[in-house]
Design a protein around this motif. Structure first.
Motif, PDB file in Angstrom:
ATOM      1  N   ILE A 123      -5.540  46.048  40.876  1.00  0.00           N
ATOM      2  CA  ILE A 123      -4.992  44.803  40.333  1.00  0.00           C
ATOM      3  C   ILE A 123      -6.063  43.727  40.406  1.00  0.00           C
ATOM      4  N   GLU A 124      -6.288  43.055  39.276  1.00  0.00           N
ATOM      5  CA  GLU A 124      -7.354  42.065  39.155  1.00  0.00           C
ATOM      6  C   GLU A 124      -6.763  40.677  38.890  1.00  0.00           C
ATOM      7  N   PRO A 125      -7.523  39.630  39.152  1.00  0.00           N
ATOM      8  CA  PRO A 125      -7.036  38.287  38.828  1.00  0.00           C
ATOM      9  C   PRO A 125      -6.948  38.109  37.312  1.00  0.00           C
ATOM     10  N   LEU A 126      -5.873  37.514  36.856  1.00  0.00           N
ATOM     11  CA  LEU A 126      -5.765  37.173  35.442  1.00  0.00           C
ATOM     12  C   LEU A 126      -6.616  35.937  35.183  1.00  0.00           C
ATOM     13  N   GLN A 127      -7.451  35.993  34.148  1.00  0.00           N
ATOM     14  CA  GLN A 127      -8.399  34.917  33.875  1.00  0.00           C
ATOM     15  C   GLN A 127      -8.085  34.249  32.541  1.00  0.00           C
TER      16      GLN A 127
END
Length: 429
Positions: free
Chosen positions: A152-156
């Motif tokens: 899971i990655e940060p939404l940018q």
């Protein structure tokens, strides 16, 4: 296999199920024509209650979180339905960012995310997971109980579009119901497809609006089927400007409870039903079974004690409750190993892709089952909900699943009309 229907009133239900079987051609034609005029939600799930004399939805979720509970045999159907949904919203899509809920400690929910991502990948999409949680500041891997893992990655945000590092997707799929509001990163997007739309989140969505749309859908369907719409539709009304902590609005709420109980008693008398009517008071916005109480007398909502007031005052993400839905209670007489159960129907696009049973050993047939202590019995729907066998019994598994699917599709159609009717005015060209 379906749960045992524990009621002497299965006759009326079988009459309804038999009506569905006898009118299958007309039903499918009706849905085909209805979907010509309405755009299906990307996905949805519907809680259905089966009382033996009535079969009706009690809640519709536009951000379903239980795909991990579907039978593996249903996956090909889910993939085909997802392919139809993708072709509808963005035929040339190559990539999609899936935005999950903020809570990353719930491994059951994350297993749902993994199943959903797997379905979408089989449609030919590159899938990445982008979180709006403040706790996700860098790509983070989560291990799941079944041996899988999720990154899971940060939404940018870049201009008027969102993505994750190295990917600006064609579309964004929300599996976050936005109970805490629309985060800044998702506000004011332009030229990028977001499904479901942010106005379908609980920050603005109201259950009363959904059931108003369901009323409209069912009236048309019942006229075609030549049945009493009440058999598939719970009575409801709405009250606002309540303050449970300060006991503001109790009398108005009691009047609404009396109104629904009175209407229900008339129907029970008409159909010779001996059960005691009841009403469910629930937050008009919100999920996870929070902000719900069951009452059988209007006096029960006047003078609530502190524990009851606290329970009704706040729902998920600390959202304060001021508006409530007062809904006719629909008993559930389905039983698995002496525990009450209710079917949950799952849809992608306009297609039913399966379902499962929510079970609670500590709750009764007239209580909310979406509560701590519930579990999902591994009794997933064993056959599709769109292939009835008219030569078999009305209550045969394949035919009961078809009946559940009909109710699920009616609720999805209502959700379609609800989403369309609640588009913010600034977005209407």
């Amino acid at each position: 296999m379906v749960p045992h229907l524990v009621t002497a009133l299965s006759g009326p239900l079988q009459d309804l199920e038999k009506r569905f079987l006898d009118k299958t051609t007309e039903i499918e034609r009706w849905f085909r024509m209805a979907w010509n005029d309405n755009t299906p939600p990307f996905y949805s799930s519907v809680d259905v209650r089966n009382s033996g004399f009535k079969l009706a939805p009690v809640d519709t979720n536009l951000f379903p979180g239980g795909f991990n509970n579907l039978a593996p045999e249903m996956m090909p159907l889910a993939i085909q339905a997802a392919l139809s949904a993708i072709e509808r919203i963005c035929p040339e899509a190559r990539s999609m960012v899936l935005v999950p809920e903020r809570h990353t400690r719930n491994t059951f929910y994350l297993t749902n995310v993994a199943r959903l991502a797997a379905i979408l990948k089989q449609t030919g999409l590159d899938i990445r997971l982008g979180s709006v949680s403040e706790d996700i500041t860098e790509p983070t891997r989560f291990d799941l109980p079944d041996g899988q893992s999720l990154l899971i990655e940060p939404l940018q945000r870049k201009g008027n579009r969102v993505g994750v590092d190295g990917m600006e997707p064609c579309a964004v799929l929300l599996n976050n119901d936005l109970s805490a509001g629309v985060p800044p990163v998702l506000q004011g997007l332009n030229g990028q497809i977001v499904v479901p739309p942010v106005h379908a989140g609980w920050a603005t969505r109201r259950k009363s609006t959904h059931f108003q749309c369901y009323n409209h859908v069912v009236d048309s369907f019942a006229e075609m089927l030549e049945i009493d719409p009440w058999l598939i539709n719970p009575y409801f009304t709405q009250r606002g400007q309540l303050n449970f902590h300060e006991r503001v609005g109790e009398e108005s709420l009691a009047e609404a409870v009396n109104e629904i109980l009175a209407k229900t008693r008339i129907k029970y008398a008409e159909y010779g039903i001996a059960e005691q009517p009841y009403v469910v008071v629930k937050a008009d916005a919100g999920t996870y079974g929070m902000g719900i109480m069951t009452v059988k007398d209007a006096a029960e909502v006047v003078g609530l004690n502190r524990k009851q007031r606290n329970k009704m005052s706040v729902v998920k993400e600390g959202l304060e409750v001021s508006d409530v839905l007062i809904q006719e209670g629909v008993h559930t007489f389905e039983n698995i190993d002496e525990a009450v159960a209710e079917p949950v129907v799952y849809m992608i696009d306009k297609y039913v892709v399966g379902g499962f049973y929510r079970v609670h050993t500590g709750r009764g047939r007239d209580e909310n089952l979406n509560a701590p202590g519930m579990h999902f019995v591994p009794l997933a729907f064993e056959s599709p909900c769109n292939t009835p066998d008219c030569a078999d019994r009305p209550d045969a598994a394949v035919n009961r699943f078809y009946a559940y699917g009909v109710i699920g599709r009616l609720a999805a159609l209502a959700a379609s009309q609800e989403i369309e009717a609640t588009i913010p005015t600034e977005l209407i060209a």
